[in-house]
Structures are given as structure tokens and as C-alpha cells.
Design a protein around this motif. Structure first.
Motif, mmCIF file in Angstrom:
data_model
loop_
_atom_site.group_PDB
_atom_site.id
_atom_site.type_symbol
_atom_site.label_atom_id
_atom_site.label_comp_id
_atom_site.label_asym_id
_atom_site.label_seq_id
_atom_site.Cartn_x
_atom_site.Cartn_y
_atom_site.Cartn_z
ATOM 1 N N UNK A 19 25.732 28.212 18.023
ATOM 2 C CA UNK A 19 24.164 28.441 18.037
ATOM 3 C C UNK A 19 23.894 27.018 17.693
ATOM 4 N N UNK A 20 24.381 26.485 17.369
ATOM 5 C CA UNK A 20 23.929 24.791 17.461
ATOM 6 C C UNK A 20 24.370 24.463 18.780
ATOM 7 N N UNK A 21 24.386 24.681 19.880
ATOM 8 C CA UNK A 21 24.228 24.355 20.871
ATOM 9 C C UNK A 21 23.155 25.201 21.689
ATOM 10 N N UNK A 22 23.064 26.053 21.279
ATOM 11 C CA UNK A 22 21.309 26.843 22.063
ATOM 12 C C UNK A 22 21.030 26.518 21.401
ATOM 13 N N UNK A 23 20.402 26.127 20.183
ATOM 14 C CA UNK A 23 19.236 25.637 19.683
ATOM 15 C C UNK A 23 19.718 23.989 19.827
ATOM 16 N N UNK A 24 19.968 22.855 20.657
ATOM 17 C CA UNK A 24 20.521 21.769 20.868
ATOM 18 C C UNK A 24 20.033 21.077 19.518
ATOM 19 N N UNK A 25 20.855 21.451 18.164
ATOM 20 C CA UNK A 25 20.853 20.464 17.264
ATOM 21 C C UNK A 25 22.595 19.943 17.009
ATOM 22 N N UNK A 26 22.308 18.637 17.026
ATOM 23 C CA UNK A 26 23.821 18.111 17.143
ATOM 24 C C UNK A 26 24.543 17.733 15.661
ATOM 25 N N UNK A 27 25.618 17.696 15.643
ATOM 26 C CA UNK A 27 26.456 17.442 14.075
ATOM 27 C C UNK A 27 27.506 16.477 14.327
ATOM 28 N N UNK A 28 27.416 16.751 13.697
ATOM 29 C CA UNK A 28 29.295 15.299 13.067
ATOM 30 C C UNK A 28 29.718 16.644 13.052
ATOM 31 N N UNK A 29 31.649 16.209 13.426
ATOM 32 C CA UNK A 29 32.854 18.088 13.058
ATOM 33 C C UNK A 29 33.841 17.273 12.487
ATOM 34 N N UNK A 30 33.957 17.776 11.241
ATOM 35 C CA UNK A 30 35.012 16.695 10.652
ATOM 36 C C UNK A 30 36.837 18.547 10.625
ATOM 37 N N UNK A 31 37.355 18.230 11.455
ATOM 38 C CA UNK A 31 38.362 19.674 11.486
ATOM 39 C C UNK A 31 38.370 20.334 10.267
ATOM 40 N N UNK A 32 38.970 21.428 9.721
ATOM 41 C CA UNK A 32 39.712 21.477 8.848
ATOM 42 C C UNK A 32 40.707 22.386 9.036
ATOM 43 N N UNK A 33 41.654 22.013 9.155
ATOM 44 C CA UNK A 33 42.984 22.994 10.118
ATOM 45 C C UNK A 33 43.725 23.739 9.312
#
Lengths: 216, 216
Positions: A19-33
């Protein structure tokens, strides 16, 4: 910038990435393993972020939003173009019903924590847990194949020729279906739609194997 | 007039009955008895209505809408007053996340068809199936109690002093929690909210035991 609490192999997080890609919204990512050291989602620092101890969560200016469908509805309201819920109120109801068939009646019954609890409570083995997952995926997909086939809007995707919320949910669930070795020949419409969707850049970029932490 | 395919003891149908009452929308009711003759929902006539073979379904001028949350979102769009999703986009995201905590991560894992499959696949008895249901309800309610306690809007109900979608989902799930003999003393906020909500006419009239077919 928004921050996504993410895990490459989480299919609920995968939905939000699409959804973020479709709407072209950039985000920072924090991985939760979810599989390291008993699961990073169970640490107090993450419980403070999301008391459900699940991914995804989306931090928007210090406010944390949870539940993939609630996050996508928020993105739809705040970034309405392109719309993932186009058409009339009835169209949206049908699109949401397809999405919920996956989000409520397939995925929660076959996800990691349920399969682990199934094995712990009943003592069944991995093969029985896989059979459990296949049962719920195939039962839900039978209904979803019918929803798509009977939909008043027919086209390339689940609901006509426009990518909708239903498609955002379908692709991660098809990925799970392949992992559990479901018989996908029973779902020709869903399979054809999934193939078309995965070729779109927004879906391709969101795939688990495209994430930096995939092999971590 | 709309027609609701309903079953008194279905908690998903119970949600829709509450929403219809809150919005003062009259409906005709057609009962689909989930426990009679192997389940009326499995008959071809009902599969033609809803290929998922679940209740509720709502017939609106010949168009059938399914999935309780999709139906309630449709009612919210077409009958916006009183709003079940008031406030800002972030408020709505938080209300929807509470609702989905129940609709996706509690109810589908503890409903009738899952418990029956659990017993059939693993050979476990009724007591083990009840323990399974309690596990998922209490795990989900722990998170929901935290969501309510930490919510930026505090008040009589789940999200401030206005009845929202989260409350519509809470009351039927609390009913299930009592049926499975969960320890509700662990959830003082949810219990207090549920007591207030059940005293409201829209909730009271929607309760399973108030439906004509309750003892059928």
C-alpha cells in the motif's frame, strides 16, 4: 518521515509495504525480527510500541498505528490517490469483504503464532500444522474465487481493472499458500490475478525476498 | 427494506445488529440456523447468497454484502449519523485497530467452525477446545485492555465518551468470553465498558437472547 515496524516475512507487514508503494509514501524501516531470540516483538521496548506484539506498526509523527487494515484505511484517507477503495459504497463494501475474507478468515488462523500454539497444545507435528494451514487457506480461497468470479466488476484484478485493497491482501496470502503447498490449480482466477499483480513494481518491491532483512 | 441474514448466536451477526440499531436502520430478518441439519449455511440456496457460507449477509436492493466489518463500514458511509468512526484519521485508525484486534485476531480463531475442525483434526475433547478459545480471547483482550488504557481519548467507552466501532465489536466478544469462561477480572476496563454498553437500548435489543430464534 513515517517509520514502519516491519518484518520481511510477515504477510500483514507485506500488505502495508504494498500500500505504501502504491501510494508512493516513503517510510523509514525498523525491523522487528519475529524469529530471533524468542521473537523481538515480545521485548518490552516493542510492547510499548504495540501491546499486541505483532507487526506491522506505523509511527506517524510519534503516534503509533497498528493492524494492517487500519493502517491501510488511514493511508487511504490521508493519501487518497490512487484510491484502493474506488467506486460506490457498494463497490467498497465488496472490496472490503474480499480483503476481510483474507484478513479475518484465512490469515489469522494460519499464521505463525497459531501454528506454534497448535503444536504446543495438541502435540501435533509440523506436517499436521501445515495441513491445518492448508485447510483454512483453501476454504477461504474457494469463497474468494467465487467472490471474484461473481463480482459486478470484472477485469484484470480482483475487482475490475483497478488495483484495490482486495489485491493488496491477495498477493501476500498467495505467497503463504505457496509456502504451505496449497493446491492452487483449484483457484484459476486468483492465480492469474496474483501473477499480474506481482509483475507490478509496487508489489514486486514489497515482496519478502526484496527486503534487506530477508535472509537475516 | 434491507434484509439481514442472521443467526441469534453468531457474534459477527450480533455486531451488525448493534450497528443497525445504533443507526436506526430497519431490516427484515431471515434466520440461517448454523446448527440445524448440519447447518443451513451450507445449503446451495445460501451458498448462492454468500459463497463463504457464513452469517451475516445484508441484502440491499438485491445486492448482497458480506463480512460484518465491511457491512458496518457500508452503513457508516450510507447512514453517517451517528458516526461509529468519529474524529480525525488517526482517531479512526485507532478505533479500527481495536475493532480488528477482535475481528481478525480473536474471533476467527475461536469461532464454531474452527473449534469443530480442531476437534476433528486433532481428536481433542470439548475441554481442550474451550482452553484453545480462552487462550486466544485472553491474549487478545490483554492487548485490547492496553489499547483502551493508553488511548488518547479516555471516557465511558473504548475510545472516549462516544460509542464507536470498537464498542460494537467488544460486546459480542465479551459475550463469547463469558461463554468460554474466561477470567474477565484481568480486564477491568473492558468489563466496565461492556457493562455500560449492554445497558444501552441499541445493544440490549441486539443481544442473542433478545432475538426471536434464540431458543430454536
Amino acid at each position: 518521515m513515517m517509520k514502519l515496524y516491519d518484518y520481511a516475512r510477515s504477510s500483514a507487514a507485506y500488505r502495508v509495504r504494498i500500500a505504501l508503494n502504491l501510494k508512493n509514501v516513503p517510510v523509514a524501516v525498523q525491523t522487528v525480527h519475529l524469529r530471533k531470540d524468542g521473537g523481538e516483538q515480545h521485548r518490552p521496548a516493542y510492547e510499548a510500541v504495540n501491546p499486541q506484539r505483532l507487526v506491522p506498526a506505523l509511527d506517524v509523527d510519534g503516534d503509533v498505528l497498528t493492524q494492517s487494515l487500519a493502517i491501510i484505511e488511514y493511508l487511504e484517507e490521508t493519501h487518497p490517490t490512487p484510491s484502493l477503495l474506488p467506486g460506490t459504497a457498494k463497490d467498497r463494501a465488496r472490496i472490503r469483504a474480499m480483503a476481510l475474507t483474507i484478513a479475518a478468515d484465512i490469515h489469522p488462523i494460519q499464521n505463525l503464532r497459531v501454528l506454534e500454539h497448535l503444536k504446543a497444545q495438541t502435540g501435533c507435528n509440523d506436517e499436521a500444522a501445515f495441513a491445518w494451514a492448508r485447510h483454512w487457506i483453501e476454504l477461504g480461497f474457494m469463497a474468494l474465487e467465487a467472490f471474484v468470479t461473481r463480482a459486478p466488476k470484472q477485469g484484470l484484478y480482483c475487482y475490475g481493472d483497478t488495483v484495490t485493497l482486495a489485491d493488496v491482501l491477495l498477493v501476500p496470502q498467495m505467497n503463504n499458500a505457496r509456502r504451505f503447498q496449497c493446491d492452487l490449480t483449484k483457484f484459476p482466477r486468483l492465480t492469474a490475478i496474483d501473477t499480474r499483480l506481482r509483475a507490478l513494481p509496487a508489489f514486486h518491491k514489497a515482496a519478502p525476498e526484496q527486503q534487506p532483512g530477508f535472509n537475516a
